[in-house]
Design a protein around this motif. Sequence first.
Motif: not given
Length: 422
Positions: A350-359
Amino acid sequence: MKVLVIGRGGREHTIIWALNKSPNVEQIYCAPGNAGIAELAECVDINEHNFEELGQFAKKRNIDFVVVGPEDPLFAGIVDYFESIHIPVFGPRKNAAIIEGSKVFTKDLMKKYNIPTATYESFDVYEKALNYLHQQKLPIVIKADGLAAGKGVIVAQTMEEAEAALKDMMLDKVFGEAGNHVVIEEFLQGQEMSILAFVDGEVVRPMVPSQDHKPIFDGDKGPNTGGMGTYSPVPHIPQAVVDEAIETILVPAAKAMVSEGRTFKGILYAGLMITKNGPKTIEFNCRFGDPETQVVLPQLQTDLSDIFLATINGNLKELEINWSEETAVCVVLSSGGYPGSYEKGIPMTGLDQVESSVVFHAGTALKDGQIVTNGGRLVGVTATGANISEARQKAYADVEKIQYDGKHYRTDIAQKALVAQQ
């Protein structure tokens, strides 16, 4: 320019993310790095403590300057080493890194220069420490003198807890040599706040303040960790109080280090408690905080490479540093069992699903093309917004998308700011 960043955590990922935005930086290397850092920089498999190999690499690749992230190599003298081989390096020398490396030194420094802090005594004999402890009010704070990966501080609510902490540190050596000396100090009450500053001798350029969440569970329950989340700025602490902290704590500390022949160049981090009697110092660190960096640097508008070079070259006083009006919230995801024992090598999705944040990756690794867990604190999910509420909502929406067995995070990061503003 070519830059070498030393470290492997979320702090280093954030530094590299910020440097990556600079038009002056053409190539970033990181030793040793992690799975997230590898997306922005070329990771080099050299341990942070292998000074000679790091120096050889820097010379071979014509590195323009080095940035040291973690405290351990700073305290071991990595800056002195790079200076000795004539490679520009950002960070304090060994004799200045003692401001984090020895709590006894730092408490004595604050007493000598009238820098506000908790009342305390320090001990290197267990029986004397125990005798003093029995005369104090509860709760009480017990600190191992040396570096203990952010975990050498115990806030004891009962005498039994205090006695156990003292025994762990001084007799059982759970923090190794860090427990040879201990500091026993009064418990300060109030709001915590962190102020990091770029420092070049007596020149102090503060960053926007932030607030960390140390305990593992919601409501500040459970054992302390390296930090489970942060937000910045801290809207319910007035600017006048922030200014007072800078004028009575950070600036005098920088000047004190110069007076002591330990001129500080790098990041000075003040962990503060805002008490009813004004700001008081809990601790100083000699590097970027983690996870404070993850919310502070996203607000920086000035080119970070310019700030690093100005500090290295002694020109910090002449540089204008600008910050955005936005807010930032970072939620840390940890392994199940942290800060105790935990498994490694668990796949993360799911790391590639993050849209509005920086991981920002901390304890991750790449295995067979898959990102897996490789530490206690795994990633920090950072979102920015017009206010704390907006940034918080974005961050938690993205936290939900990241999955792995044993997933743990606090659900109340920045809640204190929202409650205080109501």
